[in-house]
Design a protein around this motif. Sequence first.
Motif, mmCIF file in Angstrom:
data_model
loop_
_atom_site.group_PDB
_atom_site.id
_atom_site.type_symbol
_atom_site.label_atom_id
_atom_site.label_comp_id
_atom_site.label_asym_id
_atom_site.label_seq_id
_atom_site.Cartn_x
_atom_site.Cartn_y
_atom_site.Cartn_z
ATOM 1 N N UNK A 63 -54.570 57.646 117.695
ATOM 2 C CA UNK A 63 -55.529 57.205 117.386
ATOM 3 C C UNK A 63 -56.230 56.676 116.000
ATOM 4 N N UNK A 64 -55.458 57.597 115.208
ATOM 5 C CA UNK A 64 -56.087 57.558 113.665
ATOM 6 C C UNK A 64 -54.978 56.380 112.934
ATOM 7 N N UNK A 65 -53.771 56.479 113.265
ATOM 8 C CA UNK A 65 -52.977 55.386 112.399
ATOM 9 C C UNK A 65 -53.378 53.918 112.546
ATOM 10 N N UNK A 66 -53.475 53.422 111.238
ATOM 11 C CA UNK A 66 -54.045 52.085 111.284
ATOM 12 C C UNK A 66 -55.381 51.959 111.171
ATOM 13 N N UNK A 67 -56.180 52.963 111.252
ATOM 14 C CA UNK A 67 -57.785 52.805 111.586
ATOM 15 C C UNK A 67 -58.215 52.726 110.170
ATOM 16 N N UNK A 68 -59.342 52.235 110.007
ATOM 17 C CA UNK A 68 -59.880 51.796 108.603
ATOM 18 C C UNK A 68 -60.657 53.365 108.178
#
Length: 391
Positions: free
Chosen positions: A45-50
């Motif tokens: 879920x967190x990878x690549x999130x702003x």
Amino acid sequence: MRKLVDQFKRLITWLIAFGDDALLVRVLGLVVALVVLGGWLAYLFERGASGANITSMGDAMWWAVVTIATVGYGDRFPVTMGGRMVGLFLMFFGVGVLSILTATIASFFVEKKLRERMGIESFKLANHHLICGWSPKVRSILDGFEADASKQGHRHVVILIHEGDPDTVHALEASYPHLRLHFVRGDYTSEAILKRANLQSARSIAFLVDEQHYDSSDERNIIAAQLALHLNNNLQICAELRDARHRSHLERLEIDNIVVAGEYDGFVLANAVVSPGLPNAIQQLLATTSQNAMLEVEIPSQFHGQTFDRLSDHYRKQGSLLIGLSRKRSSLSLDDLLAGGDSFIDQFIRRKFQEAEREYFTSKGSTGVVLNPPSDERIQEADAAIIIGRG
């Protein structure tokens, strides 16, 4: 350094015991699975999130562990809705599972301690001593171990095996600070009971005239000695008998020390009248706390091959008196029965022993004593010194 090594050995023993506990392994596996699953989902879920700060699997695993442990460092946290849902899942279920793990570990130690106190625990010790049977002489043996341990600066590990009340053993613990006392409850003529005390890795064993089986104690000790040799052929064995007529049975087994109860009482009583100084001298020689106690000590390697007279001078300079040597005798072997050649009879004997598929000869040997040998007697490598004094 020795204490550090002992603590490390105990830690290894505990870890092995942990691995044998099925419930503990399952709960620990569940905790690991939650950490891996939670960390992996959070990373997805967190990878690549702003604005995300969980950008690697390492970060995700660290966050999962911190969340389950309720530490809450705040250095890593989810910024997406999916990541926060994973965090809620770990908070609710992970904390519960971790509590179960903590309780399981605590119950493991409590149960292990209770089993030890009841005498039903199996031990994985090594180089320890076993005392089988219960009598007032147990304290005398423990006194000897205590004196040696305090002098050598280490702790002896002793397991007491008998069918009596466990409290009688635990009442001794405070009196012997240099000993680690354990207890196995049961009949020491049973192979299962001796294996629970890990006889296979023991250093020595003593069979006493048991108060609970007084009339049959000799027969029981002979049977137990045979069983002990079967399980550990290198064991140092001492056996006590009520009747001297049974000594020959133990001598055939090459038992190191055979003690007949009351065998020297007549000698001591007679000399108390005829030579009143002798009983007092004997008491000093046998007392473990006496400055003039009789001891068996290891001979320094530089004296191997030297004469008895030279070794005697060495101990005299230390304030001790050398009175004899403890010498290992080799056991009878198949080669002792053969003529030494390659005759038909020798070949026939060898073939018959091979066909029997049984081990009739042992490598244990027996220990003999050479008192007051000639001054030119040569010291052998396996000899030990018998001295009177400080050691």
